[in-house]
Design a protein around this motif. Structure first.
Motif, PDB file in Angstrom:
ATOM      1  N   ARG A  84      -9.215  11.711  36.454  1.00 35.53           N
ATOM      2  CA  ARG A  84      -8.920  11.099  35.160  1.00 35.53           C
ATOM      3  C   ARG A  84      -7.635  10.298  35.341  1.00 35.53           C
ATOM      4  N   GLN A  85      -7.737   8.964  35.244  1.00 33.64           N
ATOM      5  CA  GLN A  85      -6.646   8.088  35.635  1.00 33.64           C
ATOM      6  C   GLN A  85      -5.380   8.257  34.799  1.00 33.64           C
ATOM      7  N   ASP A  86      -5.532   8.463  33.484  1.00 32.77           N
ATOM      8  CA  ASP A  86      -4.334   8.500  32.647  1.00 32.77           C
ATOM      9  C   ASP A  86      -3.463   9.722  32.888  1.00 32.77           C
ATOM     10  N   PHE A  87      -4.033  10.784  33.473  1.00 33.88           N
ATOM     11  CA  PHE A  87      -3.233  11.960  33.791  1.00 33.88           C
ATOM     12  C   PHE A  87      -3.142  12.219  35.294  1.00 33.88           C
ATOM     13  N   GLY A  88      -3.949  11.495  36.068  1.00 38.33           N
ATOM     14  CA  GLY A  88      -3.889  11.655  37.512  1.00 38.33           C
ATOM     15  C   GLY A  88      -4.370  13.003  37.999  1.00 38.33           C
ATOM     16  N   ILE A  89      -5.256  13.650  37.234  1.00 38.30           N
ATOM     17  CA  ILE A  89      -5.786  14.950  37.661  1.00 38.30           C
ATOM     18  C   ILE A  89      -7.300  14.867  37.805  1.00 38.30           C
ATOM     19  N   THR A  90      -7.840  15.698  38.672  1.00 37.30           N
ATOM     20  CA  THR A  90      -9.279  15.685  38.930  1.00 37.30           C
ATOM     21  C   THR A  90     -10.039  16.262  37.743  1.00 37.30           C
ATOM     22  N   TYR A  91     -11.351  15.951  37.678  1.00 37.10           N
ATOM     23  CA  TYR A  91     -12.169  16.383  36.548  1.00 37.10           C
ATOM     24  C   TYR A  91     -12.222  17.905  36.413  1.00 37.10           C
ATOM     25  N   ASP A  92     -12.241  18.621  37.556  1.00 41.19           N
ATOM     26  CA  ASP A  92     -12.299  20.077  37.456  1.00 41.19           C
ATOM     27  C   ASP A  92     -11.013  20.637  36.844  1.00 41.19           C
ATOM     28  N   SER A 111     -18.662  27.795  26.518  1.00 38.50           N
ATOM     29  CA  SER A 111     -18.923  27.887  27.953  1.00 38.50           C
ATOM     30  C   SER A 111     -18.683  26.558  28.632  1.00 38.50           C
ATOM     31  N   VAL A 112     -18.797  26.568  29.950  1.00 36.60           N
ATOM     32  CA  VAL A 112     -18.794  25.356  30.770  1.00 36.60           C
ATOM     33  C   VAL A 112     -20.170  25.233  31.412  1.00 36.60           C
ATOM     34  N   VAL A 113     -20.755  24.044  31.331  1.00 32.45           N
ATOM     35  CA  VAL A 113     -22.053  23.790  31.959  1.00 32.45           C
ATOM     36  C   VAL A 113     -21.838  22.865  33.156  1.00 32.45           C
ATOM     37  N   VAL A 114     -22.200  23.339  34.339  1.00 32.21           N
ATOM     38  CA  VAL A 114     -22.146  22.506  35.540  1.00 32.21           C
ATOM     39  C   VAL A 114     -23.494  21.799  35.643  1.00 32.21           C
ATOM     40  N   THR A 115     -23.502  20.492  35.421  1.00 30.69           N
ATOM     41  CA  THR A 115     -24.756  19.733  35.352  1.00 30.69           C
ATOM     42  C   THR A 115     -25.156  19.191  36.719  1.00 30.69           C
ATOM     43  N   ARG A 116     -26.478  18.963  36.875  1.00 31.21           N
ATOM     44  CA  ARG A 116     -27.063  18.512  38.142  1.00 31.21           C
ATOM     45  C   ARG A 116     -26.479  19.349  39.293  1.00 31.21           C
ATOM     46  N   TYR A 117     -26.519  20.658  39.073  1.00 30.05           N
ATOM     47  CA  TYR A 117     -25.889  21.584  40.013  1.00 30.05           C
ATOM     48  C   TYR A 117     -26.504  21.515  41.402  1.00 30.05           C
ATOM     49  N   GLU A 118     -25.640  21.403  42.396  1.00 32.16           N
ATOM     50  CA  GLU A 118     -26.008  21.538  43.801  1.00 32.16           C
ATOM     51  C   GLU A 118     -24.949  22.410  44.452  1.00 32.16           C
ATOM     52  N   SER A 119     -25.385  23.420  45.155  1.00 31.80           N
ATOM     53  CA  SER A 119     -24.438  24.366  45.749  1.00 31.80           C
ATOM     54  C   SER A 119     -23.572  23.685  46.804  1.00 31.80           C
ATOM     55  N   SER A 120     -22.270  23.928  46.694  1.00 36.54           N
ATOM     56  CA  SER A 120     -21.311  23.480  47.706  1.00 36.54           C
ATOM     57  C   SER A 120     -20.096  24.392  47.575  1.00 36.54           C
ATOM     58  N   ILE A 125     -16.557  27.544  44.227  1.00 38.91           N
ATOM     59  CA  ILE A 125     -15.196  28.062  44.020  1.00 38.91           C
ATOM     60  C   ILE A 125     -14.744  27.791  42.589  1.00 38.91           C
ATOM     61  N   PHE A 126     -15.064  26.596  42.092  1.00 38.67           N
ATOM     62  CA  PHE A 126     -14.719  26.242  40.712  1.00 38.67           C
ATOM     63  C   PHE A 126     -15.395  27.188  39.723  1.00 38.67           C
ATOM     64  N   ILE A 127     -16.683  27.467  39.950  1.00 37.54           N
ATOM     65  CA  ILE A 127     -17.419  28.378  39.069  1.00 37.54           C
ATOM     66  C   ILE A 127     -16.816  29.783  39.121  1.00 37.54           C
ATOM     67  N   ASN A 128     -16.518  30.245  40.330  1.00 40.82           N
ATOM     68  CA  ASN A 128     -15.907  31.581  40.483  1.00 40.82           C
ATOM     69  C   ASN A 128     -14.577  31.664  39.757  1.00 40.82           C
ATOM     70  N   LYS A 129     -13.793  30.596  39.858  1.00 43.13           N
ATOM     71  CA  LYS A 129     -12.478  30.565  39.218  1.00 43.13           C
ATOM     72  C   LYS A 129     -12.614  30.750  37.704  1.00 43.13           C
ATOM     73  N   LEU A 130     -13.593  30.060  37.112  1.00 42.54           N
ATOM     74  CA  LEU A 130     -13.806  30.164  35.668  1.00 42.54           C
ATOM     75  C   LEU A 130     -14.323  31.543  35.278  1.00 42.54           C
ATOM     76  N   GLU A 131     -15.347  32.003  35.983  1.00 40.80           N
ATOM     77  CA  GLU A 131     -15.968  33.280  35.623  1.00 40.80           C
ATOM     78  C   GLU A 131     -14.992  34.440  35.765  1.00 40.80           C
TER      79      GLU A 131
END
Length: 502
Positions: A84-92, A111-120, A125-131
């Motif tokens: 996100r350019q105005d804050f210089g931080i990533t979407y996650d 909740s948070v919905v991870v769309t077009r999910y593909e495992s990586s 790690i992002f999902i684990n962090k939230l859960e």
């Protein structure tokens, strides 16, 4: 700053209109897709002077008893570290920031919905962090059959393959850190599951730009095209709306292209004729009716187009934007009859550098000009001691505090201590004080120097000021300036020829 927009009228009228949409018909639930920035909408604030950057958040606060929020993020944006350019931080990271901000306003995060999910590894790690912090996460997959095979889309193989997000409130706000995050697909997937459960639900969209009720070629709408030049968004007349109602309305190409498909999907889900006859019908935006001075907004939008063009030029120089995106911004600037030099601080910064270079007999001087709220131009140049933007900020707060330009707000001993720390302790090649260093040193000086304390108290008055640098500034410095509320642009030139030590 001249005001051209009524924030109070907007919040009042917008909340009333959303509530009307919730209560319309016999549906039990409304899924409201929130486009654009829900929090800290800097673009809207710049092109509609008087707009409250957190207006949407305040709207939701008025309806918090009946609303809950779903945040969508596309898995590919996590992998690519989209920013996100105005804050210089990533979407996650922006998702985490959004959750914290919503909680401050006592808004319910579903909740948070991870769309077009593909495992990586990055996504998981992002999902684990939230859960592990107690945030529910749902994985939605690419919709089979989309966009042409409606029978497959609206089936257990399509939307049915996604888990249902358990909701309870009559208003479900679906938002995201940015465009392309899958908000629409999440709304339609939920509609499918709701009707399978026997719950009547509806869909609507809240998108501030383009503003449908002002002319197609209004600078405010063209500024939206400049803001989304990388996405190739193009404003167009809503031909569906014109055909259905005989009135002109403005929308953008992606909504117009997808509308026939969305209409068919909704009809397939509900089994009834869709209530919407046009993309404009789907929207609930009332921003156009809160413009109080059209000329002020036109001029602000032209300035934003110039700002976007300069930003695109810098991004192109850094290898982050395509030549096509930069050319698109230049064409939009031509369309509104503006040139880069219409941004006053650009001219002031360039003239200052030219003058100081002649006086000092030096080349490669970097200069920054800050336009204060009263129109006064304050300048500063880079040196071995500090970056140009730091010098300009110190000069600006001295001016606001009524101090002579010769006053030293940061003593030589503090500057020397900072230089020693950076060179001898941290081993940095570049020991010039950054913006963060400058503000930290000012805070230290303010503990023993009344003048430094007075100047420091004036930093808040820089909020809303415009600035320009004759060279590309460090991204961290840019974020500090943005935190001060200073909108800075840069000429697309690097300070040095160094690729790493710059």
């Amino acid at each position: 700053m001249k005001i051209g927009f009524s924030a109070e009228k907007y919040i009042e009228e917008q909340s009333k209109y959303i509530i009307e949409r919730i209560n319309k018909g016999d549906s039990e639930r409304l899924y409201l897709e929130f486009g654009g920035k829900l929090i800290h909408d800097k673009h809207a604030k710049r092109v509609l002077p008087g707009f409250d950057e957190n207006a949407k958040l305040k709207l939701l606060e008025k309806m918090k008893d009946r609303a809950e929020i779903i945040i969508c993020i596309y898995s590919g944006d996590i992998v690519s570290s989209k920013t996100r350019q105005d804050f210089g931080i990533t979407y996650d990271l922006e998702v985490l920031r959004l959750i914290d901000m919503f909680r401050q306003y006592d808004l319910e995060i579903n909740s948070v919905v991870v769309t077009r999910y593909e495992s990586s590894p990055t996504v998981d790690i992002f999902i684990n962090k939230l859960e592990r912090r107690g945030i529910k996460v749902y994985k939605h997959f690419y919709t089979k059959g989309y966009p042409t095979d409606v029978d497959t889309i609206v089936s257990d193989e399509g939307y049915g393959a996604n888990p249902y997000v358990e909701v309870t409130k009559p208003l479900v706000v679906v938002t995201a850190p940015g465009g392309g995050s899958g908000k629409l697909a999440t709304c339609l997937s939920q509609l499918y599951h709701e009707f399978k459960r026997g719950v009547k639900a509806r869909y609507a969209k809240f998108e501030t730009f383009p503003i449908w009720s002002i002319p197609l070629k209004h600078p405010v709408n063209i500024a939206y095209e400049a803001a989304t030049a990388d996405l190739k968004d193009v404003n167009m007349i809503d031909n569906f709306h014109l055909e259905a109602y005989g009135e002109m309305a403005v929308n953008y190409n992606r909504d117009l292209e997808v509308f026939p498909v969305v209409k068919r999907i909704i009809e397939k889900i509900t089994g009834d004729e869709a209530e919407y006859k046009s993309p404009t019908d789907m929207g609930v935006n009332r921003a156009g009716f809160s413009i109080t001075d059209d000329e002020v907004c036109r001029e602000a939008a032209k300035q934003e187009i110039i700002r976007r063009t300069l930003s695109a030029a810098v991004s192109y120089k850094k290898g982050k934007a395509s030549a096509e995106t930069l050319e698109r911004c230049k064409l939009l600037m031509d369309e509104v009859g503006s040139v880069i030099e219409d941004r006053k601080c650009v001219v002031a910064a360039r003239e200052y550098v030219e003058r100081r270079s002649a006086e000092l007999g030096e080349e490669n001087i970097t200069g920054v000009a800050i336009e204060l709220q009263d129109g006064t131009m304050i300048t500063g140049r880079g040196s071995d001691v500090m970056v140009a933007e730091g010098s300009a900020v110190l000069n600006a707060i001295k001016h606001i505090a009524g101090m002579d330009d010769e006053v030293l707000l940061i003593g030589p001993e503090v500057c020397k201590a900072m230089e020693n720390m950076k060179s001898k302790v941290l081993g940095y090649e570049n020991t010039s004080m950054s913006m963060e260093d400058v503000l930290s040193s000012l805070a230290i000086s303010a503990t023993t120097d009344e003048r430094a304390a007075l100047a420091q108290s004036k930093l808040g008055e820089l909020n809303g000021c415009q600035a320009h640098s004759t060279a590309i500034i460090n991204e961290k410095d840019e974020q500090v300036l943005k935190s001060l509320g200073i909108d800075i642009t840069c000429d697309p030139e690097f300070v040095t020829a160094n690729l790493y030590f710059g």
